[in-house]
Design an enzyme around this catalytic site. Sequence first.
Site, PDB file in Angstrom:
ATOM      1  N   LYS A 199       0.839  -1.198   0.000  1.00  0.00           N
ATOM      2  CA  LYS A 199       0.000   0.000   0.000  1.00  0.00           C
ATOM      3  C   LYS A 199       0.876   1.250   0.000  1.00  0.00           C
ATOM      4  CE  LYS A 199      -3.508   2.348   2.742  1.00  0.00           C
ATOM      5  NZ  LYS A 199      -4.460   2.291   3.841  1.00  0.00           N
ATOM      6  N   ARG A 257      -5.345  -4.501   5.795  1.00  0.00           N
ATOM      7  CA  ARG A 257      -5.950  -5.806   6.090  1.00  0.00           C
ATOM      8  C   ARG A 257      -7.329  -5.967   5.461  1.00  0.00           C
ATOM      9  NH1 ARG A 257      -4.959  -2.570  10.278  1.00  0.00           N
ATOM     10  NH2 ARG A 257      -6.669  -1.786  11.559  1.00  0.00           N
TER      11      ARG A 257
END
Length: 533
Positions: A199, A257
């Site tokens: 990310k 997540r």
Amino acid sequence: MNAFMRCDRTVAWAALAGHYQAHGRDLDLREAFARDPARFEHLSLQAPEVFADLSKNLWDLATRKLLVDLARECGLETRRDAMFAGAAINTTEGRAVLHTALRAPPGAAPQSAPVHAVLDSMLAFADRVRDSNASGFTDIVNIGIGGSDLGPRMAVQALEAFTQPGLRLHFVANVDGHDIAPLLGRLDAERTLFVIASKTFTTQETMANAAVARRWFLAQGGTDIARHFVGTTTNVKVAAEFGITTTFGFWDWVGGRYSMWSAIGLPIAIAIGAEGFRALLAGAHAMDRHFANAPLADNLPVQLGLLDLWYRNFHRFSSRSIAPYHQGLSRLPAYLQQLEMESNGKRVDLDGRELPFGTSPVVWGEPGTNGQHAYFQMLHQGTDVIPVEFIAVRKPAHALTDLHAMVLANCLAQGQALMLGKSTDVALSERVSTASATLDVLTLARHRTFPGNRPSTTLLLEELSPYSLGALIALYEHRVFVSGAVWGINSFDQWGVELGKSLCNDLLPRLASLDTTGLDASTAGLLRKFAGP
Ligand code: F6P
């Protein structure tokens, strides 16, 4: 300050505390089933793709009602709706939480245009790579860690039956060279595609492994970095500096997540194809709709999240064991550890005030039946009560029906044994050939007694498909949201990982310089030992 009522100051919490003392603490499942022959029907639920038997849990309809009252009093529905609407509910990072938008049909959720633009191009790319004859790729290596690894790794394994034959997917997460080194030794650079998944595109482990992969690729005579390395990230600029020209982006409102539905899902899409990936998203979306619309008492993520809270704060159970009775789900416990413990392992409320009650339980487990031959002894006869979550799949993806019957029977038997137990009287009446012939029979019977009344939940899928896996994972995401929302914590940040990262940056050069200035004696002593003679 936020407008939500802290859960332990509500009327419902006080009522639950009274209910726990009067009925909850001593509830006996065997008696509860005898009292209510319809207990299974009363306490089981069908959600999209997932049937849940909650009847072997230490609660009853009165507990459930009080828990639903608690959820309402704590503003769960308002917080849920705020998440779906794209409000900045991740307050410490000032971000929206919109993973649900990643799986909504076009126009059905915020951010639809950019989401579907990336999805379409990523899926077109995945289908091109997937065709090994045309693409020349046989090995796909995902380099990422945490949320950039656990979801794709878990899903690719779970959906192996849907994977393109001849295509091999590999996952490298650990900065320990024992992870990547043996893999590189087996690969042919010309036929390998590296997906650098991060990310932030700054994570130490991922950047270090990506650099190793690039060095190896060049040393093998590879020249075309742009063809053999792609990035999945919110940080397109840094990916470009690495030499990556093909990047699939996502956004800061997708938590690591919660990111397997975004470009981070590229390895899944390569494995199961565009159609399969769209089915995964559609299954998750079906669960999103259920979570958004079903009444709280019939809402499976709500029921599970509230049950988790009941166990954690009233029964004071500190862990939950996950037992998927499907080999394909063997990475599910690891995936859920991050999902639940990184989300809800928090000790302050949204206003930063320390909480006087427990939050995330420890989540752990192994697939059945393996776990039975390892730690189930403790679940049955240990001193702690640990709720167990069985996950069964009715139809296997193979033709070995005799084995599948065994796995299902084992799953059923474990839930039954945990609940029923075995009295000392029954143990006394049994003759056991492996037992000592010299020990007195009562002592032996006590060792062979099972207290029973140990709770479990059973989740049942009809089959393990992209659609049902999507629904199952979305169920877990929302369940974590529910307990986090009622506890009044921020389930979407992860400040607890920062300290170790920065201390590591300080210690790394010291391993070479052996400078121990300012270190505590233990760390200094270990550093010298680590560095060697
Ligand atoms: O360990 C913390 C964490 O930020 C996780 O939340 C995240 O999934 C993981 O690191 C990987 O981060 P990134 O995708 O930015 O490399």
